[in-house]
Design a protein around this motif. Structure first.
Motif, short mmCIF file in Angstrom:
data_model
loop_
_atom_site.label_atom_id
_atom_site.label_comp_id
_atom_site.label_asym_id
_atom_site.label_seq_id
_atom_site.Cartn_x
_atom_site.Cartn_y
_atom_site.Cartn_z
N SER A 272 -5.73 5.92 1.47
CA SER A 272 -4.51 6.56 1.89
C SER A 272 -3.18 6.14 1.38
N ARG A 273 -2.15 6.44 1.42
CA ARG A 273 -1.11 5.91 1.06
C ARG A 273 0.30 5.66 2.97
N GLN B 284 -9.22 5.44 -3.24
CA GLN B 284 -9.94 5.18 -1.83
C GLN B 284 -8.93 4.59 -0.48
N ASP C 65 0.95 -1.13 0.28
CA ASP C 65 -0.20 -0.21 0.06
C ASP C 65 0.79 1.37 -0.35
#
Ligand SMILES: [Zn+2]
Length: 231
Positions: free
Chosen positions: A30-31, A28, A12
């Motif tokens: 968040s990193r 959708q 991610d």
């Protein structure tokens, strides 16, 4: 999460695909800053020296020679059939192991070398069995195939982009070799009967060769085939 370009699995935290470099965007998600799934730089594969493998292969080729020589001598008190084993093993070694002792094996040298070893082995068999078919059958057949395969390998190596012409021409020439082989078998073994079986492989090879040449000389056909077959 997976790369949309190459399908590799992504952490991610990944901002771009480590394999193909495609930017990662997921509206959708968040990193989070975290550990990456893959190292940032690819490490080169360790170089393995071929000499060890070749030495082991050479020993493996020598072992059956020693064993069969001992067996033959033990059984008959003299050397009888050992020559056949020695010849076969030598031809296999010259064909499949010897070229790899060289850094860039040149097929134009090693194909004729393997053919020469095979020709000598067949000469030995012919002389040992008292046959008279070497000059009229075996030598021209081995010579013909050697010329054909060496010429095709040389053209493939030195001519860029002419693969279709080369394979097409080689197919048609191989069909011609079938005719020559049947003719030589006729004059060497069982008298003239005309061409019986060689016409079948000749037809197949000639059609295949012409098809390859047709694809080679017709760029639109080549392009549409390339797209249909995902080449
Ligand atoms: Zn990718």
């Amino acid at each position: 999460m997976y790369c949309i370009q190459c399908g590799v699995r992504l952490a991610d935290s990944e901002k771009q695909c480590p394999l193909c470099g495609t930017a990662v965007f997921h509206p959708q998600l968040s990193r989070p800053e975290g550990e990456r799934l893959y190292p940032a730089e690819s490490r080169p594969a360790p170089q393995v020296s071929p000499w060890g493998v070749l030495t082991v292969l050479s020993v493996l080729f020598t072992l059956p020679l020693i064993i069969t020589l001992l067996c033959d001598f033990q059984l008959h008190g003299q050397i009888t059939w050992f020559g056949y084993v020695a010849g076969g093993v030598t031809v296999a070694y010259v064909s499949f192991v010897l070229p790899f002792w060289f850094r860039r094996p040149n097929p134009v040298i090693f194909i004729p070398a393997a053919a020469a070893a095979a020709a000598l082995y067949v000469l030995f068999i012919c002389l040992d069995t008292g046959g008279s078919w070497y000059l009229s059958f075996a030598l021209p057949v081995i010579g013909g195939w050697t010329l054909l395969v060496t010429a095709a390998a040389a053209l493939l190596r030195y001519v860029r982009g002419g693969e279709l012409y080369i394979f097409g021409g080689a197919c048609i020439a191989a069909g011609g070799m079938m005719l020559l082989m049947e003719f030589l078998i006729d004059i060497s073994f069982d008298g003239r009967r005309g061409f019986v079986w060689s016409l079948y492989p000749l037809t197949v090879l000639a059609v295949l060769g012409c098809l390859l040449l047709l694809i080679a000389i017709c760029p639109p056909l080549r392009e549409s085939l390339r797209r249909k077959l995902f080449l």
